[in-house]
Enzyme design. Sequence first.
Site, PDB file in Angstrom:
ATOM      1  N   ARG A 167      -5.821  -0.375   2.205  1.00 14.77           N
ATOM      2  CA  ARG A 167      -6.644  -0.526   3.444  1.00 14.77           C
ATOM      3  C   ARG A 167      -6.942   0.895   4.096  1.00 14.77           C
ATOM      4  O   ARG A 167      -7.999   1.197   4.186  1.00 14.77           O
ATOM      5  CB  ARG A 167      -6.112  -1.390   4.157  1.00 14.77           C
ATOM      6  N   MET A 188      -5.757  -2.322  -3.998  1.00 19.47           N
ATOM      7  CA  MET A 188      -5.299  -2.515  -2.575  1.00 19.47           C
ATOM      8  C   MET A 188      -5.249  -1.028  -2.053  1.00 19.47           C
ATOM      9  O   MET A 188      -5.036  -0.112  -2.684  1.00 19.47           O
ATOM     10  CB  MET A 188      -3.835  -3.211  -2.360  1.00 19.47           C
ATOM     11  N   ARG A 207      -1.033  -8.935  -6.057  1.00 24.97           N
ATOM     12  CA  ARG A 207       0.056  -9.197  -4.896  1.00 24.97           C
ATOM     13  C   ARG A 207       0.800 -10.408  -5.478  1.00 24.97           C
ATOM     14  O   ARG A 207       2.046 -10.391  -4.663  1.00 24.97           O
ATOM     15  CB  ARG A 207      -0.725  -9.474  -3.887  1.00 24.97           C
ATOM     16  N   ASP A 225       0.614  -1.468   0.077  1.00 25.27           N
ATOM     17  CA  ASP A 225       0.078  -0.098   0.023  1.00 25.27           C
ATOM     18  C   ASP A 225       0.881   1.145  -0.251  1.00 25.27           C
ATOM     19  O   ASP A 225       0.163   2.371  -0.211  1.00 25.27           O
ATOM     20  CB  ASP A 225      -0.783  -0.044   1.372  1.00 25.27           C
TER      21      ASP A 225
END
Length: 480
Positions: A271, A269, A385, A226
């Site tokens: 968070r 992605m 990922r 991230d």
Amino acid sequence: PSLSRQNRPIRSQSSNHQPQDDGFVLEDVPHLTDFLPNLPSYPNPLQQSQAYAVVKKTFVSPADAVAQKVVVQDDGPRGVHFRRAGPREKVYFKSEEVRACIVTCGGLCPGINTVIREIVCGLSYMYGVEDILGIEGGYRGFYSKNTLKLTPKVVNDIHKRGGTFLCTSRGGHDTNKIVDNIQDRGINQVYIIGGDGTQKGAALIYEEVEKRGLQVAVAGVPKTIDNDIAVIDKSFGFDTAVEEAQRAINAAHVEVESVENGIGIVKLMGRFSGFIALYATLASRDVDCCLIPESPFYLEGQGGLFEFIEQRLKENGHIVIVVAEGAGQEYVAQQIHAAGEKDASGNKLLLDVGIWLTQKIKDHFTKGQQMAVNMKYIDPTYMIRAVPSNASDNIYCTLLAHSAVHGAMAGYSGFTVGPVNSRHAYIPISRVTETQNTVKLTDRMWARLLASTNQPSFLERNELQSRVDLINSNLENTST
Ligand code: ATP
Ligand code: MG
């Protein structure tokens, strides 16, 4: 003093402590001689190395520092310095006595295998270290699994593969059992690759090692796809992720261009920070709207997402929306009533904003507006990922690994590595775990994105933030 007890461990034992005459604060990392004052040192074997034979200045002076921020202020410190990374003239381990181990924890990220490979090759080729162990399956691998012997030959090709050669896990951090195991196996250098949780675990291992007075260097290599690690310029794997995200965005664009009223949603992605979504959007130019956790959005009414979608459909016949996984969680949680679930490491599980958003948009246009739309939802997160790191990340991972190896050999411990203002530095672990980097809506980068997509800023409604706060406080009240 140990890492966790100090907010920011500024070691004053070292020769050049803070604040210095010029007003800079040096945030130093611990050194084994802090608690083992009589530890002997040796000349760095790189002195004899062919690789470094023609380098102008083979060794980094222990006094060298890297400036994080240079802020001119009337009084007090003007900025923060970290120790510059790199080989030191003196080392605190004899090469033949080093027994190193490497462990990887947390989620996957492109480049982990390159870091593993380069730690092994760096130790071996630069320092002649032959005894390197791989701990399999994350922290719990220390006490529940056998180890793997790592040599340059074993790791030769692993950077071409995604994932982690050593496997990973969440949970299972038991400081005492891990340090017992380090002692039992005679390990004296521990390289720990992982995210914020992993680095917190590494700080605890360092503390316990110090408490027991062991000559063990603990080095962290921070990992997060991230790009939300504080202090360092950029995290490894981020470039690869942004590049790979282009493929998903492109696929969405091709899909929605081929149908009538096509609405593509790509979940990426992020968070707590929207860096991947932001950079992937800026790189692609096929994205009409980018939603990130830092910028609360709303669906209905003037300046809302529905209005914008309708407008783009009328203009172009299609629209592509990128949404970071942490965006709009306050709405999703309210809808699904399932907040509060956690993973094995205690991280809050996020609810799928992509599915929620797709449904909301579909309902709005088909039921509300009587308008036929073609929804295409793409969730490429695991695919992104899992890819191997690209060229620039491979080079970056090599530098991180070499910095960690030089630092451990030089007797530093309880540190993590990374570029600060484009110079590699040794950073106290707590410094990278105490805060997270987020996209600053007040910085230019977000303005550049808004200018590029011409999407709504969602800032028109002043009551928006208070609405979000209200939703959050209601959620807290219902979950306790
Ligand atoms: P990412 O979030 O990027 O996937 P992470 O390192 O944050 O990576 P976690 O699953 O949170 O991933 O943690 C990885 C390991 O670190 C786990 O084995 C977990 O037990 C341990 N860990 C997490 N938080 C802590 C903590 N506060 N103290 C000690 N150990 C921790
Ligand atoms: Mg984490």
